[in-house]
Design a protein around this motif. Structure first.
Motif, PDB file in Angstrom:
ATOM      1  N   ARG A  21       0.865  -1.194   0.000  1.00  0.00           N
ATOM      2  CA  ARG A  21       0.000   0.000   0.000  1.00  0.00           C
ATOM      3  C   ARG A  21       0.892   1.230   0.000  1.00  0.00           C
ATOM      4  O   ARG A  21       1.587   1.495   0.978  1.00  0.00           O
ATOM      5  N   THR A  22       0.890   1.960  -1.113  1.00  0.00           N
ATOM      6  CA  THR A  22       1.730   3.147  -1.222  1.00  0.00           C
ATOM      7  C   THR A  22       0.864   4.404  -1.310  1.00  0.00           C
ATOM      8  O   THR A  22      -0.341   4.320  -1.576  1.00  0.00           O
ATOM      9  N   ARG A  23       1.502   5.534  -1.101  1.00  0.00           N
ATOM     10  CA  ARG A  23       0.850   6.836  -1.263  1.00  0.00           C
ATOM     11  C   ARG A  23       1.631   7.582  -2.328  1.00  0.00           C
ATOM     12  O   ARG A  23       2.854   7.698  -2.234  1.00  0.00           O
ATOM     13  N   VAL A  24       0.931   8.071  -3.344  1.00  0.00           N
ATOM     14  CA  VAL A  24       1.585   8.807  -4.421  1.00  0.00           C
ATOM     15  C   VAL A  24       0.979  10.195  -4.558  1.00  0.00           C
ATOM     16  O   VAL A  24      -0.220  10.395  -4.317  1.00  0.00           O
TER      17      VAL A  24
ATOM     18  N   PRO B  16      -1.913  16.221  -0.874  1.00  0.00           N
ATOM     19  CA  PRO B  16      -2.330  15.824  -2.224  1.00  0.00           C
ATOM     20  C   PRO B  16      -1.770  14.455  -2.648  1.00  0.00           C
ATOM     21  O   PRO B  16      -0.982  14.345  -3.582  1.00  0.00           O
ATOM     22  N   HIS B  17      -2.159  13.443  -1.915  1.00  0.00           N
ATOM     23  CA  HIS B  17      -1.708  12.078  -2.198  1.00  0.00           C
ATOM     24  C   HIS B  17      -2.902  11.137  -2.249  1.00  0.00           C
ATOM     25  O   HIS B  17      -3.923  11.390  -1.629  1.00  0.00           O
ATOM     26  N   ARG B  18      -2.743  10.051  -2.998  1.00  0.00           N
ATOM     27  CA  ARG B  18      -3.779   9.027  -3.066  1.00  0.00           C
ATOM     28  C   ARG B  18      -3.130   7.671  -2.820  1.00  0.00           C
ATOM     29  O   ARG B  18      -1.925   7.504  -2.988  1.00  0.00           O
ATOM     30  N   TRP B  19      -3.957   6.728  -2.431  1.00  0.00           N
ATOM     31  CA  TRP B  19      -3.477   5.359  -2.242  1.00  0.00           C
ATOM     32  C   TRP B  19      -3.244   4.722  -3.600  1.00  0.00           C
ATOM     33  O   TRP B  19      -4.018   4.949  -4.535  1.00  0.00           O
TER      34      TRP B  19
END
Length: 179
Positions: free
Chosen positions: A13-16, A26-29
Motif C-alpha cells: 500500500r503506497t501513497r503517491v 495531495p496524495h492518493r493510495w
C-alpha cells in the motif's frame, strides 16, 4: 532467502502525489505489487530496521543515493529501500533526505519481510516486529545475490552494519561479470 529463489508476491500500500487532489495532503493510495517492483529488471533491494533510525539515515540510505550512478554502470536498473514502516513514514523519510534516485517501499504490515524470512522482533528497542538488515540483487524477481548482516535473531542487542553497506554491495558487483 536463498539465491535462485523468487521473491514473494505481495501487494504494497503506497501513497503517491496526485496534483488533482487539493489541500495539504495531495496524495492518493496506490497498490503496487512485487511484480511492479521486481519483474523485468535487475534491482538492488536493501531492507533495514526503520526509517529515521541512526545507521539507516546517516549511512545506508544516503550512501545508496550517492552511489546510484555507480550502480547503474553495473547493470542495475533501480535501487529500492524497504522497511516495515507505513507509506506515510516512508514518504516523510524520502522528503527529509531529498531522495531523487532510491525509491522507498513501505512494508507496513511486514508481509513481504515475513515471507522473505527476515522479520524479527526488536521489542528491546521499542520497535516491535521489523526487518533484519539485508540486501539483495534481484534479477527479474529472482534473488541473484544475497547480503545479510550477522547475528540474525529476535531482540538482538546490536544492529550490525557492514555486509549490506552500499560500498560492499558495489564492490561485489564490480567483481562479477554480468551474463
Amino acid at each position: 532467502m536463498t539465491i535462485g529463489k523468487k521473491v514473494p508476491f505481495v501487494t504494497f500500500r503506497t501513497r503517491v502525489r496526485d496534483s488533482s487532489i487539493a489541500g495539504p495532503n495531495p496524495h492518493r493510495w496506490e497498490n503496487k505489487t512485487s511484480s511492479d517492483y521486481f519483474s523485468g529488471k535487475r534491482v538492488i533491494l536493501f531492507s533495514l530496521p526503520g526509517a529515521f533510525t541512526p545507521t539507516c539515515s546517516t549511512y545506508q540510505l544516503p550512501d545508496f543515493e550517492d552511489l546510484y550512478t555507480e550502480f547503474l554502470k553495473e547493470h542495475i536498473d533501480e535501487i529500492y529501500c524497504l522497511s516495515v514502516n507505513d507509506a506515510f513514514v516512508m514518504n516523510a523519510w524520502s522528503r527529509a533526505h531529498g531522495l531523487t534516485k532510491v525509491k522507498l517501499i513501505p512494508d507496513g504490515s511486514g508481509e513481504f519481510t515475513r515471507k522473505m524470512g527476515m522479520l524479527v522482533a526488536k521489542d528491546n528497542f521499542g520497535f516491535g516486529m521489523r526487518s533484519w538488515r539485508y540486501a539483495a540483487i534481484i534479477n527479474d524477481g529472482v534473488v541473484e545475490q544475497w547480503f545479510e548482516e550477522e547475528g540474525f535473531s529476535d531482540n538482538c542487542e546490536i544492529d550490525p552494519y557492514g555486509i549490506t553497506s552500499p560500498q560492499n554491495v558495489l564492490e561485489r558487483l564490480k567483481g562479477q561479470a554480468v551474463a
